[in-house]
Design an enzyme around this catalytic site. Structure first.
Site, PDB file in Angstrom:
ATOM      1  N   SER A 131     -51.243  22.174 -58.029  1.00  0.00           N
ATOM      2  CA  SER A 131     -51.988  20.927 -58.185  1.00  0.00           C
ATOM      3  C   SER A 131     -53.456  21.300 -58.153  1.00  0.00           C
ATOM      4  O   SER A 131     -53.816  22.377 -57.641  1.00  0.00           O
ATOM      5  CB  SER A 131     -51.660  20.017 -56.993  1.00  0.00           C
ATOM      6  OG  SER A 131     -52.553  18.925 -56.928  1.00  0.00           O
ATOM      7  N   TYR A 144     -51.283  18.129 -47.610  1.00  0.00           N
ATOM      8  CA  TYR A 144     -50.892  18.423 -48.990  1.00  0.00           C
ATOM      9  C   TYR A 144     -51.779  19.514 -49.587  1.00  0.00           C
ATOM     10  O   TYR A 144     -51.281  20.468 -50.196  1.00  0.00           O
ATOM     11  CB  TYR A 144     -50.979  17.142 -49.820  1.00  0.00           C
ATOM     12  CG  TYR A 144     -50.537  17.290 -51.247  1.00  0.00           C
ATOM     13  CD1 TYR A 144     -49.215  17.611 -51.550  1.00  0.00           C
ATOM     14  CD2 TYR A 144     -51.430  17.100 -52.306  1.00  0.00           C
ATOM     15  CE1 TYR A 144     -48.799  17.744 -52.869  1.00  0.00           C
ATOM     16  CE2 TYR A 144     -51.016  17.228 -53.625  1.00  0.00           C
ATOM     17  CZ  TYR A 144     -49.699  17.551 -53.899  1.00  0.00           C
ATOM     18  OH  TYR A 144     -49.286  17.685 -55.205  1.00  0.00           O
TER      19      TYR A 144
HETATM   20  C1  8X3 Z   1     -51.489  15.588 -57.085  1.00  0.00           C
HETATM   21  C2  8X3 Z   1     -52.938  15.565 -57.405  1.00  0.00           C
HETATM   22  O1  8X3 Z   1     -55.123  14.495 -56.841  1.00  0.00           O
HETATM   23  O2  8X3 Z   1     -53.201  13.538 -55.762  1.00  0.00           O
HETATM   24  O3  8X3 Z   1     -50.969  16.856 -57.085  1.00  0.00           O
HETATM   25  O4  8X3 Z   1     -54.000  15.690 -55.065  1.00  0.00           O
HETATM   26  S1  8X3 Z   1     -53.832  14.794 -56.186  1.00  0.00           S
END
Ligand code: 8X3
Length: 246
Positions: A131, A144
């Site tokens: 990502s 994340y």
């Molecule tokens: C998802 C992109 O911008 O929500 O992988 O982190 S973001």
């Protein structure tokens, strides 16, 4: 001999789009995910997709999938996701554990299990779906972004360790993708909050846009390694810089 591609997290979003696209490119596709009914539906439309129940957080489940394969030419480590948006100070350990177990350790389990087959194929391609969050940080995204940074670093390490072997190591790092589920999961089921992420954005990426990038990368000649592709909507210049029409 037809080539085989394994796609994890294939029940929806980028995974499902990638399974369909690689099938259209002529691969036999093994589509793995936990949600079997969705996989069966995907496979009922496309005969060259084989649905396999897969939980990348379970070594047993990963080993069972690996043992069922006759060959493996492409592995797309797509399973993962974001859970919660609390600041680090309030982050829930169980959310972080889940993010690390799916995005990072899930990719590790799958890679370890399928790497011998990828190398044996003579031109294996391992695709890591990271990502832009693997290369940027933002408030509320600590669990994340740190998991995706880890996954991105694992990808670079693999490329270094495997140089000289017949396997290509590709990282695909998408920005804003409007896919069913991703934002809803992140907002713990709050569909209205999830919808606001894409509100008035003229053209977020679709899962098919990302599948297109994956298909292009894996179908290059064997000597061409697409190290990393960062792909965002034109309306997103950076994580915090999103154009919204008024
Ligand atoms: C998802 C992109 O911008 O929500 O992988 O982190 S973001």
């Amino acid at each position: 001999m037809r080539k085989t591609a394994v796609v994890t997290g294939a029940s929806s979003g980028i995974g499902a789009a990638t399974a369909r696209r690689l099938a259209a490119e002529g691969y036999d596709v093994v589509a793995g995910a936990r949600r079997r009914e969705r996989l069966d539906k995907l496979a009922s439309d496309v005969p060259s997709i084989r649905p396999v129940t897969l939980d990348v957080t379970s070594q047993e489940s990963v080993d069972a999938l690996a043992g069922s394969l006759e060959r493996c030419d492409v592995l797309v480590n797509n399973a993962g996701g974001a859970f919660g948006l609390e600041p680090v100070a309030d982050g829930r350990v169980d959310d972080w554990q889940r993010m690390y177990d799916t995005n990072v350790l899930g990719s590790l389990r799958m890679t370890q299990a399928l790497l011998p087959g990828l190398i044996a194929s003579g031109d294996g391609v391992l695709v890591m779906l990271t990502s832009t969050a693997g290369h940027e940080s933002y408030e509320g995204g600590g669990g994340y972004t740190s998991a995706k940074h880890a996954q991105a670093t694992m990808t670079e390490t693999l490329r270094l360790e495997l140089v000289g072997q017949p396997v290509r190591i590709v990282e695909i790092a998408p920005g804003m993708v409007k896919s069913e589920g991703f934002a809803v999961t992140r907002f713990r089921g709050d569909e209205a909050a999830a919808a606001r992420v894409y509100e008035r954005v003229p053209g977020p990426l679709s899962p098919d846009d990302v599948a297109d990038a994956i298909a292009w990368s894996v179908t290059r000649p064997a000597h061409v390694n697409v190290d990393r592709m960062i792909i965002r909507p034109r309306a997103q210049a950076a994580q915090h810089r999103v154009h919204r029409v008024s």
